[in-house]
Enzyme design. Sequence first.
Site, PDB file in Angstrom:
ATOM      1  N   SER A 120      -3.828  -0.857 -12.626  1.00 20.03           N
ATOM      2  CA  SER A 120      -3.979  -1.558 -11.356  1.00 20.03           C
ATOM      3  C   SER A 120      -4.178  -3.055 -11.630  1.00 20.03           C
ATOM      4  O   SER A 120      -3.302  -3.691 -12.222  1.00 20.03           O
ATOM      5  CB  SER A 120      -5.140  -0.947 -10.572  1.00 20.03           C
ATOM      6  OG  SER A 120      -5.131  -1.371  -9.239  1.00 20.03           O
ATOM      7  N   ASP A 277       1.892   6.142  -4.353  1.00 25.40           N
ATOM      8  CA  ASP A 277       0.759   5.225  -4.465  1.00 25.40           C
ATOM      9  C   ASP A 277       0.648   4.392  -3.186  1.00 25.40           C
ATOM     10  O   ASP A 277       1.535   3.598  -2.877  1.00 25.40           O
ATOM     11  CB  ASP A 277       0.952   4.310  -5.678  1.00 25.40           C
ATOM     12  CG  ASP A 277      -0.271   3.470  -6.002  1.00 25.40           C
ATOM     13  OD1 ASP A 277      -1.055   3.183  -5.086  1.00 25.40           O
ATOM     14  OD2 ASP A 277      -0.435   3.105  -7.179  1.00 25.40           O
TER      15      ASP A 277
END
Length: 337
Positions: A120, A277
């Site tokens: 991330s 996602d």
Amino acid sequence: MDAAPAPSRGAPPLWAEAAPFCTHRLAVGSGHVLHVEECGRADGIPVVFLHGGPGSGCSPRQRGLFDPARFRAVLFDQRGGGRSTPLGGLRANTTAHLVADIERIRTALAIERWIVFGGSWGSLLALEYAGAHPHRVAGLVLRGIFLGSPAELRTYTERIPPRAPGLRQRLAEEALIRLPRARSRHAEDDLLATWCRRMLAGRPETRCAAARHWLDHERALMGEPPLAAPPDARELAKARIQAHYLAHGCFTDAARLLATCAALRHLPAAIVHGADDPVCPPATARALHRAWPAAEYTEVTGAGHSGLDAAIAAACVAALDRVAECAHRGAHPRRSR
């Protein structure tokens, strides 16, 4: 684009958690002291783990991503987050400072080269570090790609989670922001800027409410329930640091990051991303793969953003093994199928 089916969810993807064999408190300047831990074996393959956030910290479960019989895994809490101090500190806290911290840790631990594993926000930080210190990187594993572009931030703030209010509605309910009469192309930019102002300059009660709404927005996107209580000190620090970074465009440039891939193509690399996602949509990961076609690309069907989701974790563990083997042989990992 190569797509990979989700690995069987019946088999545990993580290695058994083990206590660090060594922990450090590393002073890095401007009053910041980092919590650093080493896991696995002291003579193992060095790999540094860059957590998400910014403003978060590492968790014991993340140690399970690394085979303790094979790796010397270095995990640390970035400036202002987790067990690093001062908690929530914004002074001298930029992407460039974090990159310098990674290099200080490598030097302090007498590691010549290491694999860089970032998830991330950590994927952005990994690319920044690799671009600044390519000769210190043996390979990269990047998960849940985030490049800090304005488009990514607009998508995040405007997304309305299923069966939950979006960030705008959450803030409006406590009069922290006015709902615009007509939506404009820049409405979500205004929303983000307003939230950042509330977090960085508002009264304590305003900052607490804004932090809770931001964290609940993230939790809703991840399919998690809202916080059961007001944010604790670490959660407030996380939201404050995120506001600081987002208010400054993450102190980076997405186009520049993609351009740096040309100088990293000699390194073995793997990209792992969840096909569903909701936090970091796959379009960014696909753009990174187009800029770095030699990198292995695995898009995990049915998986979201969490790096500890069974399918994502299994794909990351497998990707790390392949990158480590290729780094040893001086080759590139095979493309996923």
